[in-house]
Scaffold this active site. Structure first.
Site, PDB file in Angstrom:
ATOM      1  N   ASP A  70     -26.227  97.099  13.553  1.00  0.00           N
ATOM      2  CA  ASP A  70     -25.303  97.295  12.418  1.00  0.00           C
ATOM      3  C   ASP A  70     -23.862  97.514  12.872  1.00  0.00           C
ATOM      4  O   ASP A  70     -23.575  98.456  13.601  1.00  0.00           O
ATOM      5  CB  ASP A  70     -25.834  98.516  11.642  1.00  0.00           C
ATOM      6  CG  ASP A  70     -24.918  98.990  10.515  1.00  0.00           C
ATOM      7  OD1 ASP A  70     -23.945  98.292  10.181  1.00  0.00           O
ATOM      8  OD2 ASP A  70     -25.214 100.078   9.963  1.00  0.00           O
ATOM      9  N   HIS A  72     -23.164 104.680   7.663  1.00  0.00           N
ATOM     10  CA  HIS A  72     -23.201 103.847   8.871  1.00  0.00           C
ATOM     11  C   HIS A  72     -22.570 104.580  10.045  1.00  0.00           C
ATOM     12  O   HIS A  72     -21.566 105.270   9.891  1.00  0.00           O
ATOM     13  CB  HIS A  72     -22.443 102.532   8.628  1.00  0.00           C
ATOM     14  CG  HIS A  72     -22.994 101.734   7.487  1.00  0.00           C
ATOM     15  ND1 HIS A  72     -23.982 100.790   7.654  1.00  0.00           N
ATOM     16  CD2 HIS A  72     -22.721 101.760   6.159  1.00  0.00           C
ATOM     17  CE1 HIS A  72     -24.277 100.260   6.476  1.00  0.00           C
ATOM     18  NE2 HIS A  72     -23.522 100.829   5.555  1.00  0.00           N
TER      19      HIS A  72
HETATM   20 ZN   LIG Z   1     -26.386  97.075   4.374  1.00  0.00          ZN
HETATM   21 ZN   LIG Z   2     -27.694 100.063   3.642  1.00  0.00          ZN
END
Ligand SMILES: [Zn+2]
Ligand SMILES: [Zn+2]
Length: 558
Positions: free
Chosen positions: A196, A371
């Site tokens: 990510d 995130h």
């Molecule tokens: Zn996502």
């Molecule tokens: Zn997500």
């Protein structure tokens, strides 16, 4: 010397690289394809009238007999939102954790696909055999419970897909990231890591969700009247903390907005929300209660035009009215592109006399990202120690920064692969290289139409939105070579008709003289009559107005 593999490993994104949204990654070994996630994206500004965007899955349809499964990392729209459209064309089993499947089932029910879709519940301990690919899972932290990363064992080696993640040392609901297992996976050897990249530009660490809880308790305590909290409906941890902060301050909670009501009901039914008895009240009841006993949990943190918060801000919500002195907390960061909608909502709320808490989480304290920031991305790289690295889930600059972070922890630049949607990363006998492309792109969904809005329709919509339309209706007699009726000129969105009679009269004269001249020269094919009318009229209108409306000649013959 190890035995040589005849088949090769191919990894590619059908969506999710070079963009935020419509995540869909494919891992193929020989005749087996495993798909990770099936998301949607909200349209760009130039996609006029388009509701949502999903990946082009032509490749999967052409290879439908090889697709073994769609594995889901978590229940966010950019990972599950495309499922109803994809499953309609490709009926394959869907695997997800409890909350993820709960959210998926709601969507499939709405789409009438629940009965025909095979849904398989997994948890962090599940092991799946998908042809020659074996799948296992590991727990991660993210802004929705029940998120997992995926380990795909292929004969060529292990591919790890992190899903969306952060490292939160003090998670809400005890949803810890399984660091031990991640280290274990890394120790056994990872051939390729897909990770990510959302916050790859952000230095340091992302804050813990717990810090938001403490801030909310404080805000609720200081508020003299009602508190409205707007956040993402899917952020179950945040919703839990709003409920906890309300309880700590002896306030009751009412839930408004369709998706918020929906998620609160699914999440509490499945045991992901702890709601004390009598805590939830109906919106109708809030007017009977003292203002400092009420919390309103709402959708609309992105300033979405039809959302509950936006309607409150415009004073058009049927049940909730914002009064001077109320506190409104926007517990989210605008997704790029939504800033101006959020700004407008905040403006309206201030005009109503509300106290508004908004802005970046680092300033307001009422939001943290789901995130991981740079240090957490490096930690993941160090835990997994992959041979090859492919940054995913991000716009190009984010992928680029993530690549730089990988270099900083010792991965060789030539072992880092930045890809576009459709680019194939191939590994055979330990050697990785980019090798060709599969079809990839955007499928636009407008109302019930899947993919019927293409570039031509969009170009027309753009033209219409800029300078409007002019319709010219005229009836000709072919034999007598005369105009029988018209030209009638109808315009919309071009000029204000009542003040432009002169312009429209002159337009009508130009059409008449153009057609008369053509007919006298024996030109009478429709196409060329239309083209000449368009050209002559277009030139005249541009000279007069500097606008280029769409011109639509309708020529009838008797
Ligand atoms: Zn996502
Ligand atoms: Zn997500």
């Amino acid at each position: 010397m190890a035995k040589k593999n005849v088949d090769k490993l191919q990894v590619f994104a059908l969506g999710g690289v070079g963009e935020i949204g419509k995540n869909m990654y494919c891992i193929q070994y020989g005749n087996d394809i495993v798909v990770v996630d099936s998301g949607l994206k909200f349209p760009e500004e130039d996609m006029l009238g388009v509701d949502i965007v999903i990946p082009d899955i032509s490749y999967l349809i052409e290879n439908r007999d090889k697709v073994r499964a769609i594995l889901l990392t978590h229940g966010h729209e950019d990972h599950i939102g495309g499922l109803p459209y994809v499953l309609r064309q490709l009926n394959v089993p869907v695997y997800g954790t409890k909350l993820t499947l709960g959210l998926v089932e709601g969507k499939l029910k709405e789409a009438g696909l629940l009965g025909e879709t095979k849904r398989i519940l997994i948890d962090a301990n599940s092991e799946l055999s998908l042809g020659s690919i074996k799948a296992t899972f590991f727990r991660t932290n993210h802004s929705i419970p029940d998120s997992v990363g995926i380990v795909l064992e292929t004969p060529e080696g292990v591919v790890v897909h992190t899903g969306d993640f952060k490292f939160d040392q003090t998670p809400v609901n005890g949803q810890y990231a399984d660091l031990h297992q991640m280290a274990e996976i890394g120790k056994k050897g990872v051939l390729l890591l897909l990770s990510d990249s959302t916050n790859a530009e952000r230095p340091g660490y992302t804050g813990s969700e717990k810090s938001v809880g403490a801030e909310l308790v404080d805000v609720f305590r200081r508020a003299k009247q009602r508190v409205v909290v707007a956040t993402f409906a899917s952020n179950v941890h945040r919703i839990q903390q709003v409920i906890d902060a309300a309880e700590a301050n002896h306030r009751k909670v009412t839930v408004v907005g369709r998706s918020m009501v929906n998620v609160v009901s699914i999440a509490s039914e499945l045991g992901y929300l702890r709601i004390p008895e009598g805590m939830l009240i109906e919106p109708e009841e809030i007017n009977k209660m003292a203002a400092d006993r009420v919390v309103i949990l709402s959708t609309g943190s992105q300033g979405e035009p039809m959302s509950a918060l936006t309607r409150m801000a415009r004073n058009t919500h049927r049940k909730v009215e914002i009064l001077p002195g109320d506190t409104v907390v926007i517990s989210a960061t605008p997704i790029p592109g939504n800033e101006k909608y959020v700004g407008r909502t905040v403006d309206e709320l201030f005009r109503l006399g509300a106290h508004v808490i908004y802005g970046p989480g680092s300033v307001s304290g009422v939001h943290v990202s789901g995130h991981g920031s740079q240090e957490e991305l490096k930690l993941m790289l160090n835990l997994m120690r992959p041979r090859y690295f492919m940054p995913i889930h991000g716009e190009y600059r984010m992928l680029r920064q993530h690549g730089k972070l990988a270099e900083s922890v010792g991965i060789e630049p030539e072992d880092i692969f930045l890809t576009d949607n459709g680019d194939i990363l191939e590994v055979q006998n330990g050697v990785a290289r980019k090798s060709g492309k599969v079809q990839a792109g955007n499928i636009l969904i407008d109302g019930l139409g899947i993919g019927d809005v293409g570039n031509i329709v969009l170009r027309d919509r753009k033209l219409l939105s800029q300078d409007g339309i002019l319709v010219v209706v005229v009836t000709l007699s072919k034999q007598e070579k005369t105009i029988l009726s018209g030209p009638d000129i109808i315009s919309r969105g071009f000029v204000y008709v009542r003040e432009s009679e002169g312009l429209l009269d002159e337009s009508s004269r130009i059409v008449t003289s153009t057609l008369t001249k053509l007919m006298s020269e024996n030109v009478n094919e429709w196409a060329s009559l239309k083209t000449h009318v368009k050209e002559a009229l277009g030139r005249f209108l541009y000279e007069q107005t500097r606008r280029r409306p769409m011109i639509l000649p309708i020529i009838m013959e008797v």
